[in-house]
Design a protein around this motif. Structure first.
Motif, short mmCIF file in Angstrom:
data_model
loop_
_atom_site.label_atom_id
_atom_site.label_comp_id
_atom_site.label_asym_id
_atom_site.label_seq_id
_atom_site.Cartn_x
_atom_site.Cartn_y
_atom_site.Cartn_z
N SER A 1 -3.31 4.12 -1.71
CA SER A 1 -3.52 3.50 -3.01
C SER A 1 -2.85 2.13 -2.97
O SER A 1 -1.95 1.89 -2.18
N GLY A 2 -3.33 1.26 -3.80
CA GLY A 2 -2.73 -0.07 -3.86
C GLY A 2 -3.51 -1.12 -3.13
O GLY A 2 -3.47 -2.29 -3.48
N ARG A 3 -4.20 -0.74 -2.07
CA ARG A 3 -5.03 -1.67 -1.32
C ARG A 3 -6.01 -0.85 -0.50
O ARG A 3 -5.70 0.27 -0.09
N VAL B 1 0.85 -1.18 0.00
CA VAL B 1 0.00 0.00 0.00
C VAL B 1 0.89 1.24 0.00
O VAL B 1 1.94 1.26 0.63
N GLN B 2 0.49 2.25 -0.75
CA GLN B 2 1.21 3.53 -0.78
C GLN B 2 0.36 4.56 -0.03
O GLN B 2 -0.85 4.62 -0.22
N ASN C 1 -11.04 5.94 0.94
CA ASN C 1 -9.76 5.28 1.22
C ASN C 1 -8.79 6.25 1.91
O ASN C 1 -7.60 6.30 1.58
N TYR D 1 4.38 0.33 6.60
CA TYR D 1 4.31 1.26 5.47
C TYR D 1 4.21 2.67 6.00
O TYR D 1 3.50 2.93 6.98
#
Length: 121
Positions: free
Chosen positions: A24-26, A1-2, A76, A110
């Motif tokens: 973003s990403g998940r 995830v970013q 998100n 992260y």
């Protein structure tokens, strides 16, 4: 995830800011999200956390009653609403993601880039 942190700026004592941590990403609700802050020469300090799933929240004593963490799963994004800001809240604020909340920075997997918050008259 970013992760992308934003919303910092210059505010007078007693003022408010809302920080955002967009992912973003998940999907973000898979993760616990934490906010940390750091001033030059000091270790990164845990500020707040919101859990995955049940969204339990927790706060450092220094911000309890003034800061509120929340998540908007549709966007998100996790927010940190900061009210009654004090000069000692001045720092670079970072958001982080992991499967569980933790107060130790090294346990988070992260990280987003920091956003500067300056509280000054």
């Amino acid at each position: 995830v970013q992760l992308q942190a934003s919303g910092g700026g210059l505010v007078q004592p007693g003022g408010s800011l809302r920080l955002s941590c967009a992912a973003s990403g998940r999907t973000l609700d898979y993760y616990a999200i934490g906010w940390f802050r750091q001033v030059p020469g000091k270790e990164r300090e845990w500020v707040s956390c919101i859990g995955s799933g049940d969204s339990n929240t927790d706060y450092a004593d220094s911000v309890k009653g003034r800061f509120t963490i929340s998540r908007d799963n549709a966007k998100n994004t996790v927010y940190l609403q900061m009210n009654s800001l004090k000069p000692e809240d001045t720092a670079v604020y970072y958001c982080a993601a992991s499967r569980r909340c933790a107060v130790v920075a090294g346990l988070w997997h992260y990280w987003g880039q920091g956003t500067q918050v300056t509280v000054s008259s």
